[in-house]
Design an enzyme around this catalytic site. Sequence first.
Site, PDB file in Angstrom:
ATOM      1  N   GLU A   1       9.058   1.145  11.379  1.00  0.00           N
ATOM      2  CA  GLU A   1      10.146   2.004  11.168  1.00  0.00           C
ATOM      3  C   GLU A   1       9.433   3.411  11.167  1.00  0.00           C
ATOM      4  O   GLU A   1       8.885   3.772  10.235  1.00  0.00           O
ATOM      5  CB  GLU A   1      10.560   1.781   9.524  1.00  0.00           C
ATOM      6  CG  GLU A   1      11.199   0.469   9.314  1.00  0.00           C
ATOM      7  CD  GLU A   1      12.466   0.121   9.910  1.00  0.00           C
ATOM      8  OE1 GLU A   1      13.156   1.206  10.305  1.00  0.00           O
ATOM      9  OE2 GLU A   1      12.889  -0.926  10.137  1.00  0.00           O
TER      10      GLU A   1
ATOM     11  N   LYS B   1       0.798  -1.324   0.136  1.00  0.00           N
ATOM     12  CA  LYS B   1       0.094  -0.002  -0.089  1.00  0.00           C
ATOM     13  C   LYS B   1       1.001   1.191   0.102  1.00  0.00           C
ATOM     14  O   LYS B   1       1.591   1.528   1.069  1.00  0.00           O
ATOM     15  CB  LYS B   1      -0.927   0.040   1.385  1.00  0.00           C
ATOM     16  CG  LYS B   1      -2.166   0.523   1.067  1.00  0.00           C
ATOM     17  CD  LYS B   1      -2.211   2.251   0.767  1.00  0.00           C
ATOM     18  CE  LYS B   1      -1.947   2.748   2.073  1.00  0.00           C
ATOM     19  NZ  LYS B   1      -1.861   4.540   1.543  1.00  0.00           N
TER      20      LYS B   1
ATOM     21  N   CYS C   1      13.388  10.189   7.525  1.00  0.00           N
ATOM     22  CA  CYS C   1      13.308   9.581   8.902  1.00  0.00           C
ATOM     23  C   CYS C   1      14.750   9.795   9.754  1.00  0.00           C
ATOM     24  O   CYS C   1      14.767  10.301  10.975  1.00  0.00           O
ATOM     25  CB  CYS C   1      12.872   8.403   8.727  1.00  0.00           C
ATOM     26  SG  CYS C   1      13.812   6.786   7.736  1.00  0.00           S
TER      27      CYS C   1
ATOM     28  N   GLU D   1      10.170  15.826  16.211  1.00  0.00           N
ATOM     29  CA  GLU D   1      10.359  15.601  14.718  1.00  0.00           C
ATOM     30  C   GLU D   1       9.730  16.444  13.875  1.00  0.00           C
ATOM     31  O   GLU D   1       8.526  16.550  13.957  1.00  0.00           O
ATOM     32  CB  GLU D   1       9.959  14.158  14.317  1.00  0.00           C
ATOM     33  CG  GLU D   1      10.542  13.862  12.802  1.00  0.00           C
ATOM     34  CD  GLU D   1       9.949  12.357  12.384  1.00  0.00           C
ATOM     35  OE1 GLU D   1       8.651  12.143  12.245  1.00  0.00           O
ATOM     36  OE2 GLU D   1      11.070  11.798  11.793  1.00  0.00           O
TER      37      GLU D   1
HETATM   38  P1  NAD Z   1       2.026   8.460   7.763  1.00  0.00           P
HETATM   39  O1  NAD Z   1       2.051   7.562   8.904  1.00  0.00           O
HETATM   40  O2  NAD Z   1       1.010   9.630   7.932  1.00  0.00           O
HETATM   41  O3  NAD Z   1       1.626   7.538   6.352  1.00  0.00           O
HETATM   42  C1  NAD Z   1       2.534   6.436   6.337  1.00  0.00           C
HETATM   43  C2  NAD Z   1       1.773   5.279   5.546  1.00  0.00           C
HETATM   44  O4  NAD Z   1       0.700   4.963   6.082  1.00  0.00           O
HETATM   45  C3  NAD Z   1       0.943   6.247   4.191  1.00  0.00           C
HETATM   46  O5  NAD Z   1       1.023   4.683   3.251  1.00  0.00           O
HETATM   47  C4  NAD Z   1      -0.380   6.164   4.708  1.00  0.00           C
HETATM   48  O6  NAD Z   1      -1.459   5.838   3.698  1.00  0.00           O
HETATM   49  C5  NAD Z   1      -0.519   4.889   5.691  1.00  0.00           C
HETATM   50  N1  NAD Z   1      -1.399   5.126   6.727  1.00  0.00           N
HETATM   51  C6  NAD Z   1      -2.078   6.358   7.119  1.00  0.00           C
HETATM   52  N2  NAD Z   1      -2.859   6.232   8.300  1.00  0.00           N
HETATM   53  C7  NAD Z   1      -3.155   4.878   8.385  1.00  0.00           C
HETATM   54  C8  NAD Z   1      -4.235   4.007   8.915  1.00  0.00           C
HETATM   55  N3  NAD Z   1      -4.847   4.290   9.754  1.00  0.00           N
HETATM   56  N4  NAD Z   1      -3.844   2.701   8.872  1.00  0.00           N
HETATM   57  C9  NAD Z   1      -2.985   1.980   7.874  1.00  0.00           C
HETATM   58  N5  NAD Z   1      -2.207   2.937   7.234  1.00  0.00           N
HETATM   59  C10 NAD Z   1      -2.134   4.285   7.320  1.00  0.00           C
HETATM   60  O7  NAD Z   1       3.595   8.765   7.804  1.00  0.00           O
HETATM   61  P2  NAD Z   1       3.815  10.025   6.493  1.00  0.00           P
HETATM   62  O8  NAD Z   1       3.238  11.506   6.971  1.00  0.00           O
HETATM   63  O9  NAD Z   1       3.522   9.592   5.218  1.00  0.00           O
HETATM   64  O10 NAD Z   1       5.400   9.974   6.809  1.00  0.00           O
HETATM   65  C11 NAD Z   1       6.143  10.703   7.670  1.00  0.00           C
HETATM   66  C12 NAD Z   1       6.851   9.794   9.024  1.00  0.00           C
HETATM   67  O11 NAD Z   1       7.412   8.430   8.484  1.00  0.00           O
HETATM   68  C13 NAD Z   1       7.791  10.576   9.575  1.00  0.00           C
HETATM   69  O12 NAD Z   1       7.334  10.301  11.187  1.00  0.00           O
HETATM   70  C14 NAD Z   1       8.773   9.952   9.424  1.00  0.00           C
HETATM   71  O13 NAD Z   1      10.030   9.968  10.190  1.00  0.00           O
HETATM   72  C15 NAD Z   1       8.470   8.156   9.177  1.00  0.00           C
HETATM   73  N6  NAD Z   1       9.349   7.789   8.313  1.00  0.00           N
HETATM   74  C16 NAD Z   1      10.012   6.587   8.806  1.00  0.00           C
HETATM   75  C17 NAD Z   1      11.147   5.938   8.073  1.00  0.00           C
HETATM   76  C18 NAD Z   1      12.238   4.961   8.711  1.00  0.00           C
HETATM   77  O14 NAD Z   1      12.468   4.114   7.995  1.00  0.00           O
HETATM   78  N7  NAD Z   1      12.034   4.984   9.994  1.00  0.00           N
HETATM   79  C19 NAD Z   1      10.997   6.216   6.675  1.00  0.00           C
HETATM   80  C20 NAD Z   1      10.338   7.312   6.140  1.00  0.00           C
HETATM   81  C21 NAD Z   1       9.473   7.923   6.904  1.00  0.00           C
END
Ligand code: NAD
Length: 482
Positions: free
Chosen positions: A253, A178, A287, A384
């Site tokens: 992650e 997804k 991240c 963050e």
């Molecule tokens: P997010 O959590 O909003 O979204 C990430 C994914 O989760 C998207 O595909 C989104 O559609 C999905 N999602 C959202 N709500 C959901 C739900 N209720 N159930 C299931 N899936 C759902 O995060 P973002 O804003 O897209 O990304 C930013 C965050 O991601 C930051 O906190 C960043 O640090 C983190 N990040 C971490 C890493 C790592 O490797 N540690 C890498 C990249 C980003």
Amino acid sequence: MSVQDDLWFDPSKCFIAGKWVAPAGGETLSLENPSDGSEIARIARGGRTDVDAAAHAAMNGEWGRKTALERGRILTRIGQLVLERVDELARLEAADVGKPLKQARADAVALARYMEFYGGAADKIHGETIPYLDGYTVYTLREPHGVTGHIVPWNYPMQIIGRSVGGALTMGNAAVLKPAEEACLTALAFAAIAQEAGLPEGALNVVPGLGEEAGAALSSHPDINHISFTGSVGVGVLIQKAAAENIVPVTLELGGKSPQIVFEDADLDAALPFLVNAGVQNAGQTCSASSRILVQRGIYDKLTAMMAERYRALKVGPAMADLDVGPLISARQKEIVEGFVSHADPAHILAQASVVDSAPEGGHYFPPTLYGGIDPDDPLAQNEIFGPVQAIIPFDTEAEALKIANGTAYGLVASIWTRDGARQMRLAKAIKSGQVFINNYGAGGGVELPFGGVGKSGHGRAKGFEALYGFSVLKTVAAHHG
Ligand code: NAD
């Protein structure tokens, strides 16, 4: 050249059981170009029915029955085809995420590298024999979980798909992916390439859609046997709860507030590009971005001046102009970043980058901003921000630096800049973090290096061989033969 010229697949479809299919609900979502606010494409608004179909296709596919050697060859072939299409993939990612072309290109090369690494690893992971009682032979088998779910964010789609889906496929799992609703073109392109490379139907299925619809359906689906989630802490909590209902393992992650600690004896010229780049790469939407720079008092004035000069030279503009920094992903992300800095004292701003005059009005540009003299408990040093904002924190002693470094809820990456070998070893052990770099900083890089967090940065490890243990289940076989 427009993005449409690079779309050799239909972005409004899901990819299920080797076929491009319209989402069951018949609806699409708008995909925005962050550099100018225009619509790039319409993407599928997948939901529960599509996730059901994808999970079913994944359960019944032939991938799990292939030998490790066959799997490895196909993954390696995917890597080769990715390399052949690096320029197209880079243009798609740049348009979709807003990152400068050279960064997008590096991400495409990293995706290929994941496939090469995991293709080579597929037949090198094995169980063990265990000395046991007389008359027994005991051994372990590493088996796939079955169907794995992968929920990825928008910031590094290609790299995260490479490490997450790549690792899962290596061990014979099928995958339902997804991608993020803000950026999903390269996820679909990857599926098309994988099919061309001979990945059998059902092995990889892609269901684009909203997090609360397709994402929630995937994380709670009873036929998913393992979930890899990369994203925010808040959604990570929901994913872990959903997985708990089905008793399935999760890899989370999540975010970070990664520090770089610079001591007085450090090679400042060597450190400088790493210090700044780790904060502004991908407009700080990384991240493992290093958003805290801890600087020992004796070099504080010198180093802050060096960093400030570099900030002032940074140019921000549209992805295709291939400057130092692109826009933020969305208007919402820009609001979030502006919200954080609106609470900060402007007197602490040491330098800002400039947005070029030709940057389109509709783009979500935010100039990288360097803050100095920040208190370790300040919100700028604790939260963050996920934007190009770095906070410099002065310290006097090693003990104080360690306390500050470990003083947030996160623990993803850290680095130590010093020539003192004993100090390097002491701190590498004492810092609470999934990765520690000594005299370098590897934001996002290192396919071979296990990566993941402690604390609110998450748990489980991606990348390297280590990830393959997480993507498999150990079975113990004890044979009594007398
Ligand atoms: P997010 O959590 O909003 O979204 C990430 C994914 O989760 C998207 O595909 C989104 O559609 C999905 N999602 C959202 N709500 C959901 C739900 N209720 N159930 C299931 N899936 C759902 O995060 P973002 O804003 O897209 O990304 C930013 C965050 O991601 C930051 O906190 C960043 O640090 C983190 N990040 C971490 C890493 C790592 O490797 N540690 C890498 C990249 C980003």
